[in-house]
Design an enzyme around this catalytic site. Sequence first.
Site, PDB file in Angstrom:
ATOM      1  N   ASP A 279       0.997  -1.268   0.021  1.00 48.78           N
ATOM      2  CA  ASP A 279       0.127   0.003  -0.096  1.00 48.78           C
ATOM      3  C   ASP A 279       0.897   1.151  -0.062  1.00 48.78           C
ATOM      4  O   ASP A 279       0.445   2.337  -0.019  1.00 48.78           O
ATOM      5  CB  ASP A 279      -0.986   0.069   1.319  1.00 48.78           C
ATOM      6  CG  ASP A 279      -0.382  -0.041   2.539  1.00 48.78           C
ATOM      7  OD1 ASP A 279       0.785  -0.197   2.462  1.00 48.78           O
ATOM      8  OD2 ASP A 279      -1.133  -0.128   3.465  1.00 48.78           O
ATOM      9  N   SER A 280       2.086   0.978  -0.042  1.00 51.03           N
ATOM     10  CA  SER A 280       3.134   2.217  -0.050  1.00 51.03           C
ATOM     11  C   SER A 280       2.970   3.101  -1.466  1.00 51.03           C
ATOM     12  O   SER A 280       3.351   3.947  -1.677  1.00 51.03           O
ATOM     13  CB  SER A 280       4.491   1.867   0.103  1.00 51.03           C
ATOM     14  OG  SER A 280       4.845   0.716  -0.610  1.00 51.03           O
TER      15      SER A 280
ATOM     16  N   ASP B 248      -1.247  -6.095  -0.234  1.00 56.27           N
ATOM     17  CA  ASP B 248      -1.622  -5.321   1.162  1.00 56.27           C
ATOM     18  C   ASP B 248      -2.922  -5.164   1.091  1.00 56.27           C
ATOM     19  O   ASP B 248      -3.766  -4.613   0.266  1.00 56.27           O
ATOM     20  CB  ASP B 248      -0.940  -4.103   1.268  1.00 56.27           C
ATOM     21  CG  ASP B 248       0.331  -3.922   1.980  1.00 56.27           C
ATOM     22  OD1 ASP B 248       0.476  -5.075   2.793  1.00 56.27           O
ATOM     23  OD2 ASP B 248       1.161  -3.186   1.934  1.00 56.27           O
TER      24      ASP B 248
ATOM     25  N   LYS C  61      -1.563  -9.393   2.764  1.00 54.55           N
ATOM     26  CA  LYS C  61      -0.811  -9.092   3.884  1.00 54.55           C
ATOM     27  C   LYS C  61      -1.689  -8.130   4.919  1.00 54.55           C
ATOM     28  O   LYS C  61      -2.181  -7.021   4.368  1.00 54.55           O
ATOM     29  CB  LYS C  61       0.398  -8.222   3.625  1.00 54.55           C
ATOM     30  CG  LYS C  61       1.215  -7.671   4.537  1.00 54.55           C
ATOM     31  CD  LYS C  61       2.607  -7.372   4.587  1.00 54.55           C
ATOM     32  CE  LYS C  61       3.153  -6.117   3.506  1.00 54.55           C
ATOM     33  NZ  LYS C  61       2.466  -5.009   4.384  1.00 54.55           N
TER      34      LYS C  61
ATOM     35  N   GLU D  69      -1.876  -5.820   8.519  1.00 56.86           N
ATOM     36  CA  GLU D  69      -1.157  -4.972   9.559  1.00 56.86           C
ATOM     37  C   GLU D  69      -1.569  -5.231  10.586  1.00 56.86           C
ATOM     38  O   GLU D  69      -2.921  -5.118  10.909  1.00 56.86           O
ATOM     39  CB  GLU D  69      -0.866  -3.528   9.349  1.00 56.86           C
ATOM     40  CG  GLU D  69      -0.126  -3.275   7.984  1.00 56.86           C
ATOM     41  CD  GLU D  69       0.252  -1.829   7.744  1.00 56.86           C
ATOM     42  OE1 GLU D  69      -0.157  -0.826   8.651  1.00 56.86           O
ATOM     43  OE2 GLU D  69       0.981  -1.460   6.740  1.00 56.86           O
TER      44      GLU D  69
ATOM     45  N   GLU E 113       8.762  -4.526  10.588  1.00 57.55           N
ATOM     46  CA  GLU E 113       9.217  -3.530  10.084  1.00 57.55           C
ATOM     47  C   GLU E 113       9.680  -2.406  11.042  1.00 57.55           C
ATOM     48  O   GLU E 113       8.950  -2.385  12.145  1.00 57.55           O
ATOM     49  CB  GLU E 113       8.111  -2.390   9.249  1.00 57.55           C
ATOM     50  CG  GLU E 113       8.597  -1.101   8.634  1.00 57.55           C
ATOM     51  CD  GLU E 113       7.538  -0.629   7.526  1.00 57.55           C
ATOM     52  OE1 GLU E 113       6.673  -1.392   7.136  1.00 57.55           O
ATOM     53  OE2 GLU E 113       7.777   0.407   7.236  1.00 57.55           O
TER      54      GLU E 113
HETATM   55  O1  KIV Z   1       3.690  -1.295   1.583  1.00 57.65           O
HETATM   56  C1  KIV Z   1       4.999  -1.612   1.424  1.00 57.65           C
HETATM   57  O2  KIV Z   1       5.689  -1.663   0.495  1.00 57.65           O
HETATM   58  C2  KIV Z   1       5.157  -2.692   2.569  1.00 57.65           C
HETATM   59  C3  KIV Z   1       6.700  -2.939   2.744  1.00 57.65           C
HETATM   60  C4  KIV Z   1       7.551  -1.806   2.940  1.00 57.65           C
HETATM   61  C5  KIV Z   1       6.700  -4.080   3.692  1.00 57.65           C
HETATM   62  O3  KIV Z   1       4.394  -2.879   3.271  1.00 57.65           O
END
Ligand code: KIV
Length: 263
Positions: free
Chosen positions: A43-44, A82, A111, A113, A180
């Site tokens: 989600d980055s 994510d 994924k 969180e 992280e």
């Molecule tokens: O969103 C992302 O890219 C991440 C990684 C940095 C682990 O969660």
Amino acid sequence: MQSVSQLQRLKNIQQKISMVTCYDYWSAQLVAASPMDCLLVGDSLAVVMHGYSSTVHATLDLMLPHVAAVARGAGSKLVVADMPFMTASGDLRSGVAAATALIQAGAHAVKIEGAGHQVALIAHLVEAGIPVVGHLGLTPQSVLQLGGHRVQAKNEAAADRLFADAAKVEAAGVGALVLECVPAPVAAKVSSDLKIPVIGIGAGAGVDGQVLVLQDLLGANLGFEPKFLRKYADLSSSIGNALDRYHQDVQSGAFPARCESYA
Ligand code: KIV
């Protein structure tokens, strides 16, 4: 068939896992041609690709086309996506709907969180056949509560909470855990306490693998200089240089040459 259990096999034979975050078809193809073990559609992307200030702006609608594009380029690689902000913290039904959409877009696992409300959803998804990767330590979706992107588990009480959370998500069925920005000794203990692979970012070398964002490791994310980042290329300079030369050649008339023109 791509499966998170591939990562477990690597931990079992003590082979370190390489994971890279990427967001589009073009870069997924480059990663697919590399020896990388796994791709993450993080989600980055809200920050790196869309210019938002944090990952809380990654909605499911924003994520899905990126997941589908990466899946089209990823070949036989494992693709993890994510679960966007708040989709894993509310009711089970909307969590299942979000995970279903990500899997149907081409991800092989989602994924999630956190280890609070999310634990029930993790157990539910795993039971229903959707593989889940956990994410603890600095959880960027909680940036507003954490007060910034800070190293976590820095004192004994916080480290103990992290150990308990890691055990909780493992018991709920996650197939791997991203950790992280936590001190290296704390991360190493999580990795040795858990059977599942622990993949670190800013978590030192004592874990089972590493993940970095492609743009960051290629030196293509201007101004992003965290302590944990190693840049394996200087793409920002290379791209800037190429654009300068192209611009000059257009202005001077040196491009296109006769051999680049149709007779
Ligand atoms: O969103 C992302 O890219 C991440 C990684 C940095 C682990 O969660």
